[in-house]
Motif scaffolding. Structure first.
Motif, PDB file in Angstrom:
ATOM      1  N   MET A  72       1.380  16.699   2.251  1.00  0.00           N
ATOM      2  CA  MET A  72       0.038  16.654   1.692  1.00  0.00           C
ATOM      3  C   MET A  72      -0.970  16.443   2.813  1.00  0.00           C
ATOM      4  N   ILE A  73      -2.155  17.043   2.651  1.00  0.00           N
ATOM      5  CA  ILE A  73      -3.151  16.889   3.704  1.00  0.00           C
ATOM      6  C   ILE A  73      -4.379  16.114   3.227  1.00  0.00           C
ATOM      7  N   THR A  74      -4.389  15.768   1.938  1.00  0.00           N
ATOM      8  CA  THR A  74      -5.340  14.758   1.452  1.00  0.00           C
ATOM      9  C   THR A  74      -4.527  13.796   0.591  1.00  0.00           C
ATOM     10  N   PHE A  75      -5.016  12.586   0.483  1.00  0.00           N
ATOM     11  CA  PHE A  75      -4.239  11.561  -0.214  1.00  0.00           C
ATOM     12  C   PHE A  75      -4.872  11.172  -1.539  1.00  0.00           C
ATOM     13  N   GLY A  76      -4.019  10.912  -2.529  1.00  0.00           N
ATOM     14  CA  GLY A  76      -4.467  10.239  -3.738  1.00  0.00           C
ATOM     15  C   GLY A  76      -4.392   8.744  -3.498  1.00  0.00           C
ATOM     16  N   GLY A  95       6.916   6.903   7.473  1.00  0.00           N
ATOM     17  CA  GLY A  95       6.114   8.083   7.154  1.00  0.00           C
ATOM     18  C   GLY A  95       6.928   9.327   7.470  1.00  0.00           C
ATOM     19  N   THR A  96       6.514  10.434   6.920  1.00  0.00           N
ATOM     20  CA  THR A  96       7.236  11.689   7.171  1.00  0.00           C
ATOM     21  C   THR A  96       6.247  12.810   7.460  1.00  0.00           C
ATOM     22  N   HIS A  97       6.775  13.893   8.019  1.00  0.00           N
ATOM     23  CA  HIS A  97       5.985  15.116   8.123  1.00  0.00           C
ATOM     24  C   HIS A  97       6.951  16.294   8.210  1.00  0.00           C
ATOM     25  N   THR A  98       6.394  17.494   8.117  1.00  0.00           N
ATOM     26  CA  THR A  98       7.191  18.721   8.043  1.00  0.00           C
ATOM     27  C   THR A  98       8.266  18.782   9.131  1.00  0.00           C
ATOM     28  N   LEU A  99       9.379  19.394   8.801  1.00  0.00           N
ATOM     29  CA  LEU A  99      10.435  19.576   9.808  1.00  0.00           C
ATOM     30  C   LEU A  99       9.917  20.452  10.946  1.00  0.00           C
ATOM     31  N   ARG A 100       9.192  21.509  10.578  1.00  0.00           N
ATOM     32  CA  ARG A 100       8.639  22.406  11.602  1.00  0.00           C
ATOM     33  C   ARG A 100       7.244  21.922  11.987  1.00  0.00           C
ATOM     34  N   LEU A 111       1.801  12.689  12.523  1.00  0.00           N
ATOM     35  CA  LEU A 111       1.304  12.072  11.288  1.00  0.00           C
ATOM     36  C   LEU A 111       2.307  11.040  10.762  1.00  0.00           C
ATOM     37  N   ALA A 112       3.608  11.346  10.876  1.00  0.00           N
ATOM     38  CA  ALA A 112       4.619  10.425  10.336  1.00  0.00           C
ATOM     39  C   ALA A 112       4.508   9.056  10.991  1.00  0.00           C
ATOM     40  N   ALA A 113       4.303   9.054  12.321  1.00  0.00           N
ATOM     41  CA  ALA A 113       4.187   7.778  13.043  1.00  0.00           C
ATOM     42  C   ALA A 113       2.874   7.088  12.671  1.00  0.00           C
ATOM     43  N   ARG A 114       1.791   7.874  12.591  1.00  0.00           N
ATOM     44  CA  ARG A 114       0.498   7.301  12.237  1.00  0.00           C
ATOM     45  C   ARG A 114       0.555   6.680  10.834  1.00  0.00           C
ATOM     46  N   PHE A 115       1.188   7.394   9.912  1.00  0.00           N
ATOM     47  CA  PHE A 115       1.251   6.910   8.533  1.00  0.00           C
ATOM     48  C   PHE A 115       2.094   5.634   8.447  1.00  0.00           C
ATOM     49  N   ALA A 116       3.215   5.624   9.177  1.00  0.00           N
ATOM     50  CA  ALA A 116       4.072   4.426   9.185  1.00  0.00           C
ATOM     51  C   ALA A 116       3.300   3.235   9.753  1.00  0.00           C
ATOM     52  N   GLY A 136      -2.841   6.379  -4.999  1.00  0.00           N
ATOM     53  CA  GLY A 136      -1.484   5.829  -5.061  1.00  0.00           C
ATOM     54  C   GLY A 136      -0.680   6.114  -3.814  1.00  0.00           C
ATOM     55  N   ASN A 137      -0.993   7.219  -3.140  1.00  0.00           N
ATOM     56  CA  ASN A 137      -0.240   7.592  -1.944  1.00  0.00           C
ATOM     57  C   ASN A 137      -0.427   6.571  -0.819  1.00  0.00           C
ATOM     58  N   LEU A 138      -1.546   5.867  -0.850  1.00  0.00           N
ATOM     59  CA  LEU A 138      -1.864   4.964   0.263  1.00  0.00           C
ATOM     60  C   LEU A 138      -1.602   3.490  -0.070  1.00  0.00           C
ATOM     61  N   ARG A 139      -0.871   3.261  -1.140  1.00  0.00           N
ATOM     62  CA  ARG A 139      -0.536   1.872  -1.503  1.00  0.00           C
ATOM     63  C   ARG A 139       0.226   1.209  -0.348  1.00  0.00           C
ATOM     64  N   ILE A 140      -0.146  -0.003  -0.021  1.00  0.00           N
ATOM     65  CA  ILE A 140       0.542  -0.736   1.047  1.00  0.00           C
ATOM     66  C   ILE A 140       1.793  -1.402   0.463  1.00  0.00           C
ATOM     67  N   PRO A 141       2.961  -1.165   1.077  1.00  0.00           N
ATOM     68  CA  PRO A 141       4.194  -1.777   0.542  1.00  0.00           C
ATOM     69  C   PRO A 141       4.078  -3.309   0.512  1.00  0.00           C
ATOM     70  N   LYS A 142       4.673  -3.899  -0.506  1.00  0.00           N
ATOM     71  CA  LYS A 142       4.613  -5.362  -0.629  1.00  0.00           C
ATOM     72  C   LYS A 142       6.005  -5.849  -1.015  1.00  0.00           C
ATOM     73  N   TRP A 143       6.627  -6.637  -0.120  1.00  0.00           N
ATOM     74  CA  TRP A 143       7.946  -7.187  -0.454  1.00  0.00           C
ATOM     75  C   TRP A 143       7.797  -8.167  -1.631  1.00  0.00           C
ATOM     76  N   SER A 144       8.764  -8.177  -2.521  1.00  0.00           N
ATOM     77  CA  SER A 144       8.782  -9.221  -3.561  1.00  0.00           C
ATOM     78  C   SER A 144       9.260 -10.542  -2.972  1.00  0.00           C
ATOM     79  N   LYS A 145      10.140 -10.462  -1.957  1.00  0.00           N
ATOM     80  CA  LYS A 145      10.581 -11.670  -1.242  1.00  0.00           C
ATOM     81  C   LYS A 145      10.444 -11.400   0.243  1.00  0.00           C
ATOM     82  N   ARG A 146      10.171 -12.414   1.040  1.00  0.00           N
ATOM     83  CA  ARG A 146      10.056 -12.220   2.498  1.00  0.00           C
ATOM     84  C   ARG A 146      11.426 -11.840   3.068  1.00  0.00           C
ATOM     85  N   VAL A 147      11.395 -11.077   4.150  1.00  0.00           N
ATOM     86  CA  VAL A 147      12.624 -10.552   4.754  1.00  0.00           C
ATOM     87  C   VAL A 147      12.713 -11.045   6.203  1.00  0.00           C
ATOM     88  N   PHE A 148      13.911 -11.443   6.612  1.00  0.00           N
ATOM     89  CA  PHE A 148      14.105 -11.991   7.953  1.00  0.00           C
ATOM     90  C   PHE A 148      15.286 -11.322   8.652  1.00  0.00           C
TER      91      PHE A 148
END
Lengths: 166, 455
Positions: free
Chosen positions: B1-5, B261-266, B303-308, B7-19
């Motif tokens: 996708m080249i524009t975002f909705g 994040g991901t982006h096209t294989l090619r 883009l994949a790195a930027r998005f991540a 929901g696409n930009l929701r920031i992940p939120k752990w339900s429990k902290r991870v160590f």
């Protein structure tokens, strides 16, 4: 045959013994592989057929409601933006070099004699960039090139098109 | 996708902290005839259990594990499907559930992400993440071909049958757009291979001159052999826990934030789009940049790195990456992939990536050193293990254990080497926060993870 299930059988080894590649520090065996995959071009068959007929066929999203209607080369059958099936369009066989490399050391099975110039070509009206190789000449970013098609003795692969200076 | 909705930009939120509490790895080599794959993974796993100053015994920790995630890049290389079952059995962990993860060069990062999700969701409170690759069953050129099938087999693989030939066009375009020269790329190879000389597990350490790098054999112009990572056999593992288990096991746990994040294989399919901005970037700051280079991310950036990074920085509350991160481990499979990432993760604004190296920030003693482990260029790229090993190297830095895992003569002995007389510590003083990038394809999958001191 059914009756075989009721017989005692003496089994004979019919394989080919593996050779020892190394004996120390551990046994390492040579395990050869030779195989062929049956691979379909699926809905992209018109593109590969097109190369053997001397034309570059791309796909175009013509859905008026598509948020980003684009022309794709390499083609893809379905639009990733609106999920509609796209239409085939012939695109120009000329373009400009967007970037390039000289492939000097290639992986096994390479079908062009190394070294050769691999190029990425920007084509007017196409939203993507198209990878290929330059059959003759020396590339520069921005250089004009035209497509050359392997209409005789096609390889039935992407190598049925290459580029030469325009 | 080249524009975002939205929901696409929701920031992940752990339900429990991870160590993360522990890491382990094998020495890394081109050829490992002494050990079978499962034996290599056992070596990394046992190092993780035994050598990380954990407060429970190895078998007590085994009794605590309740989920496992395994990373492996390519069944081609192992010539074995369901390696996960063989390894899991070999580690004596049946019938705890395990999953195998495959996202190319980002497999290791994705495995940590999946393990973190298991902890964050409460499915598990003690999760093994292990990864491996043995790229020594085939000769190098066959290996090059196998890896090149991680380019599009219909449109790209035949154009080179070697991955350097998919990165090299990006290098030439980057040089054209942003004034990157051979010398800067060579400096990265020299830096990372030098840091590898301090790492007992390194496959191709070396002190090279710029001339040696630039005169080494050409793979795909402009990338020379000394600018490319090696093919490796080896394994790595880390242990993830929830908060309660983390402090039960360790007095020095680190907190984990990771997203992908991901982006096209090619690369060629990447249509121009607006740049998603990091917390330290201002709207409009790329106006002039985009006027000159209207095809972002193009062949220059990921883009994949930027998005991540966009997600992870917001998960972790990072405002100014170069100021707040004490070190980074980047995916230097090629010198150019290293350079490209500096802009993506905000070590510099886009277009100014080169300055991260030439300013000295990227070096030990600099503002935010990169790849003190030796990176992929100097130490290893046993693909399924790589992102896991990078996280272990970050963990040890944040735990102030660089010397424990690199300076102790026993590790040099384990690797069949003698500790160099000029060995010097690369421990970053008071490191509190480290970032690692796990990266696939020509940027098809990227995870950005952050480990933060939590004691």
């Amino acid at each position: 045959m059914a009756e075989n299930y009721e017989k005692a059988i003496k089994t004979k080894y019919i394989g080919k013994p593996l050779t020892l590649h190394d004996e120390k520090p551990a046994w390492v065996v040579d395990s050869p592989r030779a195989m062929s995959h049956i691979h379909t071009y699926g809905l992209l068959t018109p593109f590969f057929q097109g190369l053997t007929q001397g034309k570059l066929m791309a796909t175009k999203c013509t859905n008026p409601k598509c948020p980003h209607p684009s022309v794709w080369l390499p083609p893809r059958a379905d639009c990733p933006d609106c999920y509609e099936r796209m239409k085939w369009v012939k695109v120009p066989s000329q373009g400009t070099i967007y970037t390039f490399t000289l492939v000097d050391y290639a992986g096994i099975g390479v079908e062009m004699k190394t070294p050769y110039w691999q190029i990425d070509v920007a084509i007017k009206g196409v939203d993507t960039i198209f990878k290929g190789y330059l059959e003759s000449g020396k590339p520069e970013i921005g250089m004009k090139v035209k497509a050359k098609f392997r209409t005789e003795n096609p390889t039935h692969t992407i190598l049925d098109v290459c580029w030469v200076p325009a | 996708m080249i524009t975002f909705g939205k929901g696409n930009l929701r920031i992940p939120k752990w339900s429990k902290r991870v160590f993360m509490v522990a890491g382990g790895c094998t020495p890394f080599r081109k050829y490992y005839p002494e050990y079978k794959l499962e034996e290599l993974v056992m070596m990394a796993y046992k190092m993780m259990l035994e050598e990380n100053n954990l407060k429970l015994s190895p078998l007590e920790i085994k009794d605590s594990i309740n989920f496992a995630v395994y990373g492996e890049f390519a069944d081609h290389f192992q010539d074995q499907l369901l390696c996960e079952a063989k390894i899991h059995d070999y580690l004596g962990l049946d019938p705890l559930y395990n999953v195998g993860i495959k996202t190319g060069g980002a497999t290791g990062g994705a495995s940590v992400l999946m393990g973190a999700q298991a902890i964050a969701s409460g499915y598990a409170n003690c999760c093994l993440v292990a990864g491996w690759e043995r790229m020594d069953e085939v000769d190098t050129r066959t290996g090059n071909f196998y890896i090149s099938t991680a380019a599009c087999k219909d449109f790209e693989t035949r154009m080179g049958r070697i991955y350097s030939s998919y990165y090299a066009p990006m290098a030439n375009r980057f040089a054209w757009a942003y004034d990157l020269n051979d010398s800067v790329r060579a400096k990265i190879a020299i830096k990372n291979r030098h840091y590898a000389t301090m790492n007992p597990n390194a496959q191709q350490p070396g002190d090279h001159t710029e001339e040696e790098v630039l005169k080494s054999r050409m793979s795909a112009y402009p990338l020379r052999f000394l600018e490319c990572c090696a093919m490796t056999a080896g394994a790595a593992s880390v242990l993830l826990c929830d908060e309660e288990m983390a402090y039960k096991l360790s007095d020095h746990p680190v907190e984990v934030f990771i997203a992908g994040g991901t982006h096209t294989l090619r690369v060629a399919d990447r249509r121009p789009m607006d740049i998603p901005l990091l917390p330290n970037e201002k709207p409009g700051m790329y106006k002039e940049f985009l006027a000159k280079n209207p095809r972002w991310p193009g062949f220059e950036s990921f883009l994949a790195a930027r998005f991540a990074a966009y997600l992870t920085y917001r998960m972790a509350g990072i405002q100014e990456p170069i100021e707040e991160l004490d070190l980074v481990e980047l995916h230097d499979a090629f010198t150019i992939s290293d350079v490209q990432t500096y802009g993506d993760i905000g070590l510099r604004p886009y277009g100014q990536e080169v300055d991260y190296v030439t300013s000295g920030d990227a070096y030990f003693g600099g503002k935010c050193p990169s790849n003190l482990s030796g990176g992929l260029l100097g130490t290893m790229h046993a693909v399924g293990a790589t992102g896991i090993w990078q996280s272990a190297e970050c963990l040890w830095q944040v735990q102030n254990k660089y010397d424990q895992f690199h300076g102790d003569a026993k590790w040099w002995k384990r690797a069949g080497k003698k500790k160099p007389k000029n060995w010097t510590s690369l421990q970053v003083k008071d490191a509190k926060q480290a970032l690692w990038v796990s990266h696939a394809g020509v940027g098809s999958h990227v995870t950005v993870g952050i480990l933060r001191k939590a004691w």
